[in-house]
Design an enzyme around this catalytic site. Structure first.
Site, mmCIF file in Angstrom:
data_model
loop_
_atom_site.group_PDB
_atom_site.id
_atom_site.type_symbol
_atom_site.label_atom_id
_atom_site.label_comp_id
_atom_site.label_asym_id
_atom_site.label_seq_id
_atom_site.Cartn_x
_atom_site.Cartn_y
_atom_site.Cartn_z
ATOM 1 N N HIS A 150 -54.157 -1.652 54.333
ATOM 2 C CA HIS A 150 -53.240 -1.654 55.794
ATOM 3 C C HIS A 150 -52.454 -0.274 55.527
ATOM 4 O O HIS A 150 -51.646 -0.027 54.527
ATOM 5 C CB HIS A 150 -52.219 -2.980 55.595
ATOM 6 C CG HIS A 150 -51.628 -2.915 56.980
ATOM 7 N ND1 HIS A 150 -52.180 -3.738 57.890
ATOM 8 C CD2 HIS A 150 -50.566 -2.417 57.533
ATOM 9 C CE1 HIS A 150 -51.326 -3.465 59.089
ATOM 10 N NE2 HIS A 150 -50.517 -2.817 58.767
ATOM 11 N N ALA A 151 -52.482 0.588 56.635
ATOM 12 C CA ALA A 151 -51.875 1.775 56.626
ATOM 13 C C ALA A 151 -50.627 1.793 56.563
ATOM 14 O O ALA A 151 -49.628 0.901 56.933
ATOM 15 C CB ALA A 151 -52.283 2.461 58.150
ATOM 16 N N HIS A 206 -48.536 -8.587 57.017
ATOM 17 C CA HIS A 206 -46.957 -8.433 57.010
ATOM 18 C C HIS A 206 -46.220 -9.746 56.392
ATOM 19 O O HIS A 206 -45.287 -9.681 56.332
ATOM 20 C CB HIS A 206 -46.519 -8.021 58.670
ATOM 21 C CG HIS A 206 -46.940 -6.637 58.911
ATOM 22 N ND1 HIS A 206 -48.217 -6.357 59.136
ATOM 23 C CD2 HIS A 206 -46.233 -5.603 59.104
ATOM 24 C CE1 HIS A 206 -48.482 -5.209 59.659
ATOM 25 N NE2 HIS A 206 -47.222 -4.484 59.616
ATOM 26 N N HIS A 263 -49.980 7.092 64.476
ATOM 27 C CA HIS A 263 -48.789 6.249 64.352
ATOM 28 C C HIS A 263 -48.082 6.583 62.957
ATOM 29 O O HIS A 263 -46.986 6.863 62.962
ATOM 30 C CB HIS A 263 -49.127 4.826 64.222
ATOM 31 C CG HIS A 263 -48.285 3.826 63.900
ATOM 32 N ND1 HIS A 263 -47.670 3.264 64.760
ATOM 33 C CD2 HIS A 263 -47.815 3.492 62.610
ATOM 34 C CE1 HIS A 263 -46.911 2.426 64.012
ATOM 35 N NE2 HIS A 263 -46.958 2.607 62.858
ATOM 36 N N TYR A 299 -42.373 -4.106 65.654
ATOM 37 C CA TYR A 299 -43.388 -3.583 66.647
ATOM 38 C C TYR A 299 -43.380 -4.057 67.972
ATOM 39 O O TYR A 299 -43.873 -3.453 68.917
ATOM 40 C CB TYR A 299 -44.674 -4.126 65.971
ATOM 41 C CG TYR A 299 -45.019 -3.670 64.468
ATOM 42 C CD1 TYR A 299 -45.360 -2.448 64.175
ATOM 43 C CD2 TYR A 299 -44.758 -4.576 63.408
ATOM 44 C CE1 TYR A 299 -45.211 -2.108 63.089
ATOM 45 C CE2 TYR A 299 -44.801 -4.094 62.165
ATOM 46 C CZ TYR A 299 -45.110 -3.057 61.926
ATOM 47 O OH TYR A 299 -45.319 -2.331 60.675
ATOM 48 N N GLU A 359 -41.110 2.775 64.475
ATOM 49 C CA GLU A 359 -42.514 2.403 64.762
ATOM 50 C C GLU A 359 -42.940 2.957 66.059
ATOM 51 O O GLU A 359 -44.203 3.007 66.247
ATOM 52 C CB GLU A 359 -42.619 0.908 64.914
ATOM 53 C CG GLU A 359 -42.474 -0.086 63.707
ATOM 54 C CD GLU A 359 -43.378 0.501 62.556
ATOM 55 O OE1 GLU A 359 -44.406 1.139 62.857
ATOM 56 O OE2 GLU A 359 -43.028 0.382 61.375
HETATM 57 O O1 X8Z Z 1 -48.582 -2.251 60.425
HETATM 58 C C1 X8Z Z 1 -48.853 -1.308 61.217
HETATM 59 C C2 X8Z Z 1 -48.768 0.181 60.933
HETATM 60 C C3 X8Z Z 1 -48.297 0.373 59.690
HETATM 61 S S1 X8Z Z 1 -46.544 0.690 60.091
HETATM 62 C C4 X8Z Z 1 -50.458 0.435 60.654
HETATM 63 N N1 X8Z Z 1 -48.775 -1.619 62.526
HETATM 64 C C5 X8Z Z 1 -48.872 -3.015 63.026
HETATM 65 C C6 X8Z Z 1 -50.120 -3.904 62.474
HETATM 66 O O2 X8Z Z 1 -51.053 -3.303 62.193
HETATM 67 O O3 X8Z Z 1 -49.870 -5.034 62.570
HETATM 68 C C7 X8Z Z 1 -48.854 -0.807 63.702
HETATM 69 C C8 X8Z Z 1 -49.088 -1.610 64.996
HETATM 70 C C9 X8Z Z 1 -48.787 -2.762 64.543
HETATM 71 ZN ZN ZN Z 2 -45.861 1.760 61.554
#
Ligand code: X8Z
Ligand code: ZN
Length: 514
Positions: free
Chosen positions: A261-262, A420, A291, A430, A319
């Protein structure tokens, strides 16, 4: 405060994160045993249109979180105890306390913002259901009286429907926006040139092929990251420091499990910034890089502030930074970096472009809300452990209009299949970001002198927009977010009207279609 409990909390958190990172779904036994990780299972949902293959992939991934349930129950008790030690009623209230307003006011704000954009989501939802019915038949294209089937939305959590482009494209042929195909072609070319290089002396053909594939994957991943950097640099921001390129994780390592997960990291508050991803050549990954670099440029901009102020104005701002840039990735911009052909100019092409953005942004909004509706309930005790899964799917139905195609009893822990939750990252940020980014986008468009409809604006190469953005980023958390917001947008409130302005043509079109 109790060191023993702190140790227990840390061990549980680490174990859950580890389970997620090593999560893999296996079938068969002995020599016939095959396992698939999150990337492979996601790929099935993204590309297969076989009902059962998608169901199998979706269910497969949701087995990895079953063993987390027991840990999560204890985890919630312990974080609550810590939150109470710090004077909060529970951990959810602690999470809601970081917004320069009372926790209750913040909760009400999220309701207000959702009410603003919900009519647009409902139109998109209805349209998607029609297209699913047309593809799978009305007995399979929807479940439980009009809900979207969880395993058919192209994404494990139904948070981004962009992979359903083949099904959802309003006007096939009116300007191709197939970024995935363009990125795959780049990856193929990179592979060909790595194969053409001489391999290590003594290596077998098979070994040479593996090395060429890995070298090529890294080249492609870095190229994609350079395109993202180019955008920020075109706004007058600095190039990423050399250390970023040396120390970041661009592709999945082959010698160990990692959480793919990034994420973005400010290692020392003094310029050692890195990202950690397992980049593959796809449109979703490309926008995720933009992002992540938003986080990195925010870090770099506020590094001159005292440590306490080195943070986002609120976490939704953090975000939203990169996503504001993503909104500027219009068909014209994508053409300028060689990823799509010269865009068609027609009403049909506008609707296609809007649909592409809506599948990512509008589809996300109720998901952005429901995750913490669930966790706020877990932390305040209104959702009890014996109802974890029921409450999860009740909220999925209420906000997203999504349902599983069969019973998901309490033997499952479906919340844990979203990073998460085991990673314990708050998620309301988000949802807020998906409102804020349209406000920021509009402000930067104004600063750049853009004329015409909002959705057409691309401020790449515009130093005026860049100056305004950098000024905001540099403020970090040094003042209430409302003030930072006002300096950029002229208003002190979060407001969904920029979302509605942006998607006005699509909303009208969807109403007609529906
Ligand atoms: O978790 C993230 C990023 C890292 S802060 C990749 N995002 C959420 C997800 O993937 O659930 C970005 C958009 C929503
Ligand atoms: Zn992010």
């Amino acid at each position: 405060k109790d060191p023993k409990k702190l140790q227990e909390l840390t061990q549980i958190a680490t174990r859950m994160e580890g389970m997620y990172g090593s999560g893999s779904h296996c079938t068969g036994e002995g020599d016939a045993k095959t396992c698939r990780d999150i990337g492979q299972l996601s790929e099935v949902l993204a590309t297969s249109r076989d009902y059962d293959a998608q169901l199998d992939a979706w269910q497969g991934w949701h087995t990895i979180s079953q063993p987390m349930r027991k840990d999560y129950i204890r985890f919630a008790e312990l974080v609550n105890e810590g939150a109470r030690d710090m004077g909060f009623a529970d951990a959810g209230e602690m999470w809601r306390s970081g917004y320069d307003m009372s926790p209750a006011e913040l909760a009400a704000e999220t309701d207000r913002l959702w009410d603003q954009v919900k009519p647009l989501y409902e139109q998109l939802h209805c349209f998607a259901r029609g297209r699913l019915d047309a593809t799978y038949g009305s007995d399979k294209g929807q479940v439980a009286g009009g809900m979207l089937p969880a395993h058919l939305m192209g994404n494990l959590w139904q948070q981004d429907w962009g992979n359903l482009w083949d099904m959802m494209q309003p006007y096939p042929g009116a300007g191709s926006l197939d970024v995935n195909a363009a990125l795959r072609a780049i990856a193929q070319a990179d592979l060909a040139s790595e194969r053409a290089k001489p391999g290590a002396p003594g290596a077998t053909a098979a070994q040479r092929e593996v090395e060429a594939e890995r070298a090529a994957a890294l080249v492609t991943a870095k190229k994609m990251t350079e395109r993202a950097q180019d955008f920020y640099v075109s706004l007058g921001m600095p190039k990423l420091p050399q250390g970023y390129w040396e120390k970041s994780q661009f592709i999945k390592p082959r010698d160990r499990d990692v959480v793919c997960h990034a994420s973005a990291w400010d290692m020392d508050m003094a310029g050692d910034v890195r990202t950690k991803m397992c980049i593959v050549p796809s449109e979703e990954e490309l926008t995720t890089i933009y992002h992540e670099l938003g986080h990195i440029y925010y870090d770099l901009a506020y590094n001159s502030q005292p440590p306490l102020f080195q943070g986002g104005a609120h976490d939704g701002f953090h975000e939203a930074i990169g996503d504001t840039i993503v909104l500027s990735m219009t068909p014209d911009y994508l053409n300028s970096i060689g990823l799509v052909d010269k865009p068609a100019v027609s009403d049909e092409a506008v609707i296609n472009g809007q649909m592409r953005m809506a599948l990512a942004k509008v589809a996300f909004m109720p998901f952005g809300l429901m995750i913490d509706r669930w966790r706020w309930g877990v932390f305040d005790g209104s959702i009890k452990p014996d109802q974890y899964n029921k409450a999860w799917w009740d909220l999925k139905a209420k906000y997203q209009g999504v349902a599983p195609n069969g019973a998901r009893g309490e033997e499952f822990f479906d919340a844990g299949a979203k990073y998460h939750v085991p990673g314990n990252t708050p998620y309301t940020r988000y949802f807020l970001s998906h409102i804020l980014q349209f406000q920021f986008y509009k402000a930067l468009c104004d600063a750049s002198g853009h004329q015409g409809p909002l959705y057409q604006c691309n401020y790449a190469n515009n130093p005026e927009a860049g100056k305004r953005y950098w000024a905001m980023l540099s403020k970090g958390a040094s003042q209430p977010w409302q003030k930072t917001m006002k300096e950029l947008t002229g208003k002190e409130e979060m407001d969904g009207s920029a979302v509605l302005e942006y998607f006005a043509p699509l909303q009208t079109w969807l109403k007609e279609q529906n």
